[in-house]
Design an enzyme around this catalytic site. Structure first.
Site, PDB file in Angstrom:
ATOM      1  N   HIS A   1       2.297  71.071  17.851  1.00  0.00           N
ATOM      2  CA  HIS A   1       0.857  71.266  18.047  1.00  0.00           C
ATOM      3  C   HIS A   1       0.364  72.627  17.591  1.00  0.00           C
ATOM      4  CE1 HIS A   1       0.095  67.721  20.647  1.00  0.00           C
ATOM      5  NE2 HIS A   1       1.356  67.885  20.963  1.00  0.00           N
TER       6      HIS A   1
ATOM      7  N   LYS B   1     -14.095  76.176  23.850  1.00  0.00           N
ATOM      8  CA  LYS B   1     -12.661  76.027  23.610  1.00  0.00           C
ATOM      9  C   LYS B   1     -11.998  77.283  24.152  1.00  0.00           C
ATOM     10  CE  LYS B   1     -13.713  75.654  19.131  1.00  0.00           C
ATOM     11  NZ  LYS B   1     -12.983  74.498  18.626  1.00  0.00           N
ATOM     12  N   ARG B   2     -10.662  77.327  24.200  1.00  0.00           N
ATOM     13  CA  ARG B   2     -10.011  78.559  24.625  1.00  0.00           C
ATOM     14  C   ARG B   2     -10.458  79.728  23.744  1.00  0.00           C
ATOM     15  NH1 ARG B   2      -5.696  78.027  28.300  1.00  0.00           N
ATOM     16  NH2 ARG B   2      -5.599  80.289  28.156  1.00  0.00           N
TER      17      ARG B   2
ATOM     18  N   LYS C   1      -9.630  81.253  16.671  1.00  0.00           N
ATOM     19  CA  LYS C   1     -10.747  80.314  16.789  1.00  0.00           C
ATOM     20  C   LYS C   1     -12.080  80.985  16.437  1.00  0.00           C
ATOM     21  CE  LYS C   1      -8.356  77.628  20.378  1.00  0.00           C
ATOM     22  NZ  LYS C   1      -8.236  76.210  19.940  1.00  0.00           N
TER      23      LYS C   1
ATOM     24  N   THR D   1      -9.694  68.811  18.905  1.00  0.00           N
ATOM     25  CA  THR D   1     -10.124  67.492  19.372  1.00  0.00           C
ATOM     26  C   THR D   1     -11.564  67.587  19.868  1.00  0.00           C
ATOM     27  OG1 THR D   1      -8.967  68.033  21.421  1.00  0.00           O
ATOM     28  CG2 THR D   1      -7.900  66.458  19.944  1.00  0.00           C
TER      29      THR D   1
ATOM     30  N   LYS E   1     -15.057  65.069  19.642  1.00  0.00           N
ATOM     31  CA  LYS E   1     -15.916  64.715  20.783  1.00  0.00           C
ATOM     32  C   LYS E   1     -17.381  65.044  20.491  1.00  0.00           C
ATOM     33  CE  LYS E   1     -11.984  65.775  23.688  1.00  0.00           C
ATOM     34  NZ  LYS E   1     -11.273  66.867  24.391  1.00  0.00           N
TER      35      LYS E   1
HETATM   36  C1  26W Z   1       4.000  78.499  25.887  1.00  0.00           C
HETATM   37  C2  26W Z   1       2.782  78.892  25.208  1.00  0.00           C
HETATM   38  C3  26W Z   1       2.102  77.762  24.578  1.00  0.00           C
HETATM   39  C4  26W Z   1       1.525  76.786  25.366  1.00  0.00           C
HETATM   40  C5  26W Z   1       0.861  75.744  24.780  1.00  0.00           C
HETATM   41  C6  26W Z   1       2.021  77.683  23.217  1.00  0.00           C
HETATM   42  C7  26W Z   1       1.361  76.633  22.635  1.00  0.00           C
HETATM   43  C8  26W Z   1       0.798  75.665  23.408  1.00  0.00           C
HETATM   44  C9  26W Z   1       0.078  74.489  22.801  1.00  0.00           C
HETATM   45  C10 26W Z   1       0.926  73.915  21.715  1.00  0.00           C
HETATM   46  C11 26W Z   1      -1.294  74.889  22.367  1.00  0.00           C
HETATM   47  C12 26W Z   1      -2.208  73.730  22.143  1.00  0.00           C
HETATM   48  O1  26W Z   1      -2.801  73.202  23.059  1.00  0.00           O
HETATM   49  N1  26W Z   1      -2.384  73.342  20.870  1.00  0.00           N
HETATM   50  C13 26W Z   1      -3.489  72.477  20.510  1.00  0.00           C
HETATM   51  O2  26W Z   1      -3.080  71.141  20.514  1.00  0.00           O
HETATM   52  C14 26W Z   1      -4.184  70.285  20.269  1.00  0.00           C
HETATM   53  C15 26W Z   1      -3.690  68.862  20.431  1.00  0.00           C
HETATM   54  O3  26W Z   1      -2.832  68.529  19.396  1.00  0.00           O
HETATM   55  C16 26W Z   1      -4.773  70.556  18.916  1.00  0.00           C
HETATM   56  O4  26W Z   1      -5.912  69.745  18.746  1.00  0.00           O
HETATM   57  C17 26W Z   1      -5.162  72.014  18.774  1.00  0.00           C
HETATM   58  O5  26W Z   1      -5.575  72.285  17.455  1.00  0.00           O
HETATM   59  C18 26W Z   1      -3.994  72.896  19.145  1.00  0.00           C
HETATM   60  O6  26W Z   1      -4.383  74.253  19.176  1.00  0.00           O
END
Ligand code: 26W
Length: 825
Positions: free
Chosen positions: A370, A560-561, A566, A668, A672
């Protein structure tokens, strides 16, 4: 009321859901018998509980039906392992899925209660950070709706994602105790408990057949206790079970101390082991490398695999056909320890030989990546693994040994490739979890076309060369049940009236709306609905920010975050630029705009927090400046979460999807917004590219450097100073930020922001894309002045969103990745 209570309590428990009167009696009965409250004195909180318990009966029945069908049909099951699930509130979703909203609303009204008020009594289960967790929730919804045998596994965090307030302009985090008022939806299953082991050492020996066996001894154990939530599908008899594990101290653990007579130590250790499921890590883009996080990952993986194996053995004699009956999806690398854990369980517990165990493991797992951000790719120090999971480290080394042998065979003499592909980073002595997940999986997928391409070409090219069919793309999607039907009932009704309701389970049916873009009466109704949704959003924002907003202005939204990639900062530069222009009267007929920005910053991410603060300072200046008052407003929406998203997204005219090309895996939110009739201003990044292809170039505002141009610009040596030197407007804006224009009380407050843009080299090309962004925003203004033309495009956006349903994603996973079939139910 009194006679109603009497009458209800005389009746039996069974409720006829097709009859509002029967529901009313049922509610009274549940209030007395389950909630234990006097119906005459009950408020919304208690009525919510009574209703939830009533619905829980249906959930349970459907759950049983689904489970029996799965055992009966014995088709391949899909297990979705994810550290995060952002399900959103359950009540209205269940009512919608069961088709009960009207009857229940009526029954409640007869009790003097309002369904909408009740629904807000429910805590929003915030068991996730953002995109990855919400995607998991959309997927469970689609699996249930389309009768796939899907199960989610995750962690029953006591504290989910923190709730955010803004105090003195700055983010303040508050613990989210979502379980505080109890969670009426969950089924606590004390009987489904597994031990999870940590630390200890390995003893190897030869068994009676002369085979080498290993045992993991002297471990510290924790119990994982199952909490089940039922995820309903729309108009579907099937349900996805979401099993969340909570950590409980084991008795064995305590006893050691009891025997020493040290009662306090025993209880202290009990709480230490229970911290495992205490809190969600609120980071979504940087890994911390903390031991507790590693333990959380292993904790839920181990419990889930033990449970999956137990379920398999209930109907099969052994584990030889495990991979034929089971597909396990790893949601990012967070559950990647499942690879060595399954190997351990198969070999050490179920006495399987390495070769067969490995063949089964590799046929069972699939991994979704992701993120491309290097700082988000997980690696764990060898030393930490050795201490916490010694047996897993051994297994990883063995996997690596075989893996490197194959690499040598495929790339003879290429030492650099060997070094790059190893599961162990020799320089830092860390285990690369993405490599482990790739090697241990049958399929690896990215979440949008560009993302998958970059994974294959830039991040893991050697793996792609070695395993030609392993990398595939499955573009993300969102469930239209929550992200249109539930959050935007007015637009949903209009659509159904126009084209019927097949779109609810087949989003491509929206195509039939296309001709209506040319229908003036339809456009008028479409616009009226958008306005009503904007009015609702305006009220929501006004109570939370204290600023008065004009619902007829353009609502320009970025939620978004908060992250540098971003580029909320780019948005802000444009707002400031516009402010300057307005003040100086340089815009002839300004189009009134309300810019809404919302999102959480990771607590340790200083720059992201500074960006929030700067938004607040700029907002105060602009919103209090009479000179621009009717034409520009800026507000920060606090505590962006699923519930806030449901109000925000339907109320947007413009959707900001402006990440640096090549950084956002998919996004995503972009889907939406478009589905709810917003136009997108965006870069050629993530799924924006596919959205553009679907809606057509004329119906989206694309700007900025492409991924190749970003790389090329950086390669040639990008100089942010140069960009600013050649753009007087940009210079002005940047000067205002760095000179403290918005914060005269502390003029150097935003030095850190200035520094990332200049000394830090502007990694995310904010300055480089400024001019293109400003120009694209001018096109947005032009179009907005022609409300008919805008509506045409907005309607076409809705009509062309068919591809972006999570139903499509799930059908694709089922067909190309899992080999799963829909159940007969
Ligand atoms: C441990 C730190 C950490 C935690 C979560 C690193 C990375 C993540 C996730 C992979 C971040 C995340 O939510 N990525 C998002 O995933 C969505 C679903 O596929 C995508 O639509 C977003 O572009 C992506 O940033």
């Amino acid at each position: 009321m009194d006679h109603l209570v009497k009458e209800a309590l005389e009746g039996e428990f069974r409720v006829n859901l097709h009859d509002a009167d029967s529901i009313r009696r049922g509610l009274i009965s549940y209030m007395v018998r389950v909630v234990g409250h006097d119906p005459l004195a009950a408020g919304p909180r208690q009525w919510f509980q009574a209703l939830a318990h009533m619905l829980k009966g249906i959930l349970s029945e459907r759950g049983m039906g689904t489970s029996r069908a799965q055992y009966g049909q014995d088709t391949r099951r899909v297990y979705y392992l994810s550290m995060e699930f952002l399900t959103g509130r359950r009540l209205k979703k269940h009512l919608l899925d069961f088709g009960l909203e009207e009857n229940v609303r009526e029954a409640l009204a007869s009790l003097g209660q309002d369904l909408d008020v009740l629904a807000k009594e429910e805590a929003d289960p915030a068991l996730g950070n953002g995109g990855l967790g919400r995607l998991a929730a959309c997927f469970l919804d689609s699996m249930a709706t389309h009768r796939y045998p899907g199960h989610g596994y995750g962690i029953h965090y006591e504290f989910g994602m923190f709730s955010q307030t803004i105090e003195d302009g700055q983010q303040v985090e508050h613990p989210d105790s979502w379980l505080h008022g109890g969670n009426p939806w969950e089924f606590l299953r004390h009987s489904v408990t597994y031990p999870v082991r940590f630390n200890g050492r390995i003893v190897c020996f030869k068994d009676e057949k002369g085979h080498e066996r290993c045992e993991w001894v002297d471990t510290n154990d924790v119990h994982a206790v199952a909490h089940d939530m039922k995820i309903t599908g729309f108009d579907s008899p099937a349900i996805s079970n979401l099993r969340l594990w909570a950590a409980r101290a084991t008795n064995d653990f305590d006893l050691r101390f009891f025997n020493e007579g040290n009662y306090i130590e025993a209880v202290k250790d009990k709480t230490t082991s229970e911290t495992l499921s205490k809190v969600l890590y609120p980071m979504d883009s940087t890994v911390l490398g903390q031991e507790l996080r590693l333990k959380q990952e292993y904790f839920f993986v181990s419990a889930s695999l033990q449970d999956i194996i137990a379920r398999h053995l209930r109907v099969h004699n052994d584990l030889h056909n495990f991979h034929e009956k089971i597909a396990i999806q790893l949601n990012d690398t967070h559950p990647a320890l499942a690879v060595p854990e399954l190997m351990r369980l198969l070999m050490d517990v179920h006495e399987m030989e390495w070769d067969e165990a490995w063949a089964i493991t590799r046929e069972t797992f699939c991994y979704t990546n992701h993120t491309l951000l290097p700082e988000a790719l997980e690696t764990w120090p060898v030393g930490m693994l050795e201490h916490v999971l010694p047996r897993h480290l051994e297994i990883i080394y063995l996997i690596n040994h075989d893996h490197l042998q194959q690499v040598r065979f495929r790339f003879p003499g290429e030492m650099e490739v060997l070094r790059k592909m190893s599961l162990v980073d020799e320089d830092t002595q860390r285990i690369r979890m993405a490599h482990l997940a790739i090697v241990g999986s049958k399929r690896v997928n990215g979440v949008a076309a560009l993302h998958t391409k970059l994974l294959r070409e830039k991040v893991f090219p050697e793996f792609d060369a070695m395993y030609p069919n392993r990398f595939v793309n499955v573009t993300n999607g969102v469930t239209q049940r929550r992200w249109l039907l539930q959050c935007n009932p007015k637009l949903s009704d209009l659509i159904s009236e126009a084209i019927g309701d097949s779109w609810k389970t087949d989003l491509t049916a929206l195509h039939a709306l296309e001709p209506l873009a040319e229908d003036a009466a339809f456009r008028e109704r479409f616009n009226a609905i958008k306005l009503a949704n904007k009015e609702r959003l305006a009220r929501h924002l006004e109570t939370r920010t204290g600023f008065t907003l004009d619902p007829t202005s353009m609502f320009d939204v970025q939620v978004k975050r908060i992250h540098e990639y971003k580029r909320q900062l780019l948005n802000l530069l444009h707002v400031i630029h516009r402010y300057v222009q307005l003040r100086e009267g340089r815009i002839a007929n300004p189009v009134p705009r309300t810019v809404v920005i919302g999102g959480k910053a990771a607590p340790g991410y200083y720059l992201a927090k500074q960006i929030i603060r700067l938004i607040g300072d700029v907002a105060l200046t602009i919103n209090n400046d009479r000179a621009v008052n009717d034409t520009l407003k800026l507000v920060f929406l606090p505590n962006y979460n699923v519930s806030n998203a449901e109000i925000t997204i339907p109320g947007a005219n413009l959707s900001e999807q402006i990440s640096t090309a090549g950084t956002e895996a998919s996004g995503t939110g972009n889907m939406k917004f478009a589905l709810n009739g917003a136009l997108t201003i965006g870069t050629l990044d993530g799924a924006n590219i596919e959205i553009k292809e679907e809606v057509g170039d004329d119906n989206i505002f694309i700007f900025g450097l492409t991924t190749e141009q970003v790389q090329e610009t950086k390669r040639k040596g990008y100089n942010p100073w140069k960009v600013v030197e050649h753009d007087a407007d940009l210079r002005r804006v940047v000067d205002m930020i760095s000179s403290g224009y918005f914060n005269p009380q502390q003029v150097n407050r935003y030095n850190s922001i200035r520094d990332t843009l200049f000394d830090g080299g502007d990694q995310y090309m904010v300055l480089a894309d400024f001019r293109a962004y400003v120009e694209a925003q001018a096109h947005v203004d032009d179009l907005f002045t022609d409300s008919d033309a805008w509506a045409r495009k907005a309607i076409l956006n809705v009509a062309r969103m068919g591809l972006f349903s999570s139903d499509r994603s799930i059908h694709t996973y089922a067909r190309d990745i899992w080999g799963a079939k829909q159940m007969d139910l």
